[in-house]
Design an enzyme around this catalytic site. Structure first.
Site, mmCIF file in Angstrom:
data_model
loop_
_atom_site.group_PDB
_atom_site.id
_atom_site.type_symbol
_atom_site.label_atom_id
_atom_site.label_comp_id
_atom_site.label_asym_id
_atom_site.label_seq_id
_atom_site.Cartn_x
_atom_site.Cartn_y
_atom_site.Cartn_z
ATOM 1 N N SER A 78 0.843 -1.185 0.000
ATOM 2 C CA SER A 78 0.000 0.000 0.000
ATOM 3 C C SER A 78 0.890 1.251 0.000
ATOM 4 C CB SER A 78 -0.922 -0.065 1.229
ATOM 5 O OG SER A 78 -1.832 0.997 1.210
ATOM 6 N N LYS A 104 -4.914 3.165 -3.382
ATOM 7 C CA LYS A 104 -4.299 2.564 -2.187
ATOM 8 C C LYS A 104 -5.265 2.569 -1.000
ATOM 9 C CE LYS A 104 -0.204 1.687 -4.018
ATOM 10 N NZ LYS A 104 0.237 0.339 -4.360
#
Ligand code: COA
Length: 288
Positions: free
Chosen positions: A157, A175
């Site tokens: 992420s 993300k």
């Protein structure tokens, strides 16, 4: 930074902790995911790396395999994570060559700097499709193996979406979705013995992302609470922890590996604004 066998002399992990295990890595030929894979292979795992570019994916697979005598690293080249059938073929190849998949790193990502005014709908969807849909497809395609082996997933992420980072609307949105995907999977798949976590790298030296976002590296480094840029090895170490038995009770977390940077809003600092984009952003052009 890429790893070599000295990693085993300097790391805190037992050699062979991943012996007999297989890690499947999308984006495995890229800067961060490559080093995550290297650490897993040095510690005993075999691996499959997934990428779009054949030459690059094949050569990185060969280089990683050379790190440990007897290691096997399968190249799943010409694979696009946006296409679930394409990734299913990569999974099939991995199971055929390596027999199983225990760990999955969903790391394939697309990124470029673009202000909202110049970010077309297609550009936004390209990045969301690679980062978010691609992560979903990766778990979808590996699910049977994860269930069989009570495996673990790690999503790569970011910290961009903790605040508003300019020119990264597409990536931040994708993300944020990846974090949500991981959390929900942790809850749904926990009863099957499957763990799901995210790793959120901060300013990592040598990455394309840092090159794009940070113009003055010395100034940036001084602002990082831990007073240094991160290394790809920092991400690899956290990866090993999250896949190791030490993290058997850890699921549904986002592990931020950024030297404390996001707490001070490092990426929103004025010095990070690429001047040329700031100027362009003020134009009244709108690209649809
Ligand atoms: N600024 C604005 N728009 C951009 C752009 C930029 N720098 N780069 C690409 N785009 C737009 C394209 O113009 C296109 O939109 P359009 O159809 O409205 O013109 C859209 O993004 C898709 O581009 P395309 O090249 O067709 O997509 P792709 O699927 O081949 O590539 C990307 C995907 C765009 C994410 C590409 O940058 C990529 O493949 N990146 C992978 C490598 C990477 O980013 N690594 C970093 C990981 S952190």
């Amino acid at each position: 930074m890429v790893l070599d066998s000295t990693f085993l002399d300097t790391c805190v992990w037992k050699p062979d902790i991943f012996k007999g295990k297989v890690v499947f890595v999308t984006g495995g030929a890229g800067t961060i995911c490559r080093v995550q894979t290297e650490a897993m292979v040095l510690l005993g795992a075999n691996a499959a790396i997934v990428g779009r570019n054949k030459e690059k994916t094949d050569s990185v697979a060969r280089e990683i395999a050379a790190l440990r005598l007897g290691a096997v690293v399968v190249s799943c080249a010409n694979t696009d994570v946006r296409d679930v059938n394409s990734i299913a073929k990569a999974v099939e190849l991995t199971v055929e060559k390596l027999g199983r998949i225990d760990y999955v790193i969903a790391g394939a990502a697309g990124n470029f700097l673009a202000d909202f005014n110049h970010l077309s709908s297609n550009a936004f969807s390209s990045v969301v499709n690679i980062d978010l849909l691609g992560s979903y497809n990766t778990v979808k395609a590996t699910f049977n193996e994860l269930r069989k082996n009570k495996g673990a997933v790690l999503f790569v992420s970011a910290t961009l979406h903790y605040y508003g980072v300019p020119f990264q609307i597409h990536v931040g949105a994708a993300k944020a979705g990846v974090d949500a995907l991981s959390n929900a999977l942790a809850v749904e798949l926990g009863p099957l013995g499957i763990r799901s976590n995210c790793i959120a790298p901060g300013p990592i030296a040598g990455t394309e992302g840092l090159e794009r976002l940070v113009k003055n590296k010395d100034e940036c480094m001084r602002k990082v609470p831990l007073q240094r840029m991160g290394s790809t090895r920092d991400i690899a170490e956290a990866t090993v922890y999250l896949f190791s038995p030490a993290a058997d009770y850890v699921t549904g977390t986002v592990h931020v590996v950024d030297g404390g940077s996001w707490h001070i809003g490092l990426l929103t600092g004025g010095n990070m604004y690429p001047v040329e984009l700031t100027k362009r952003n003020s134009e009244i052009l709108t690209k649809l």
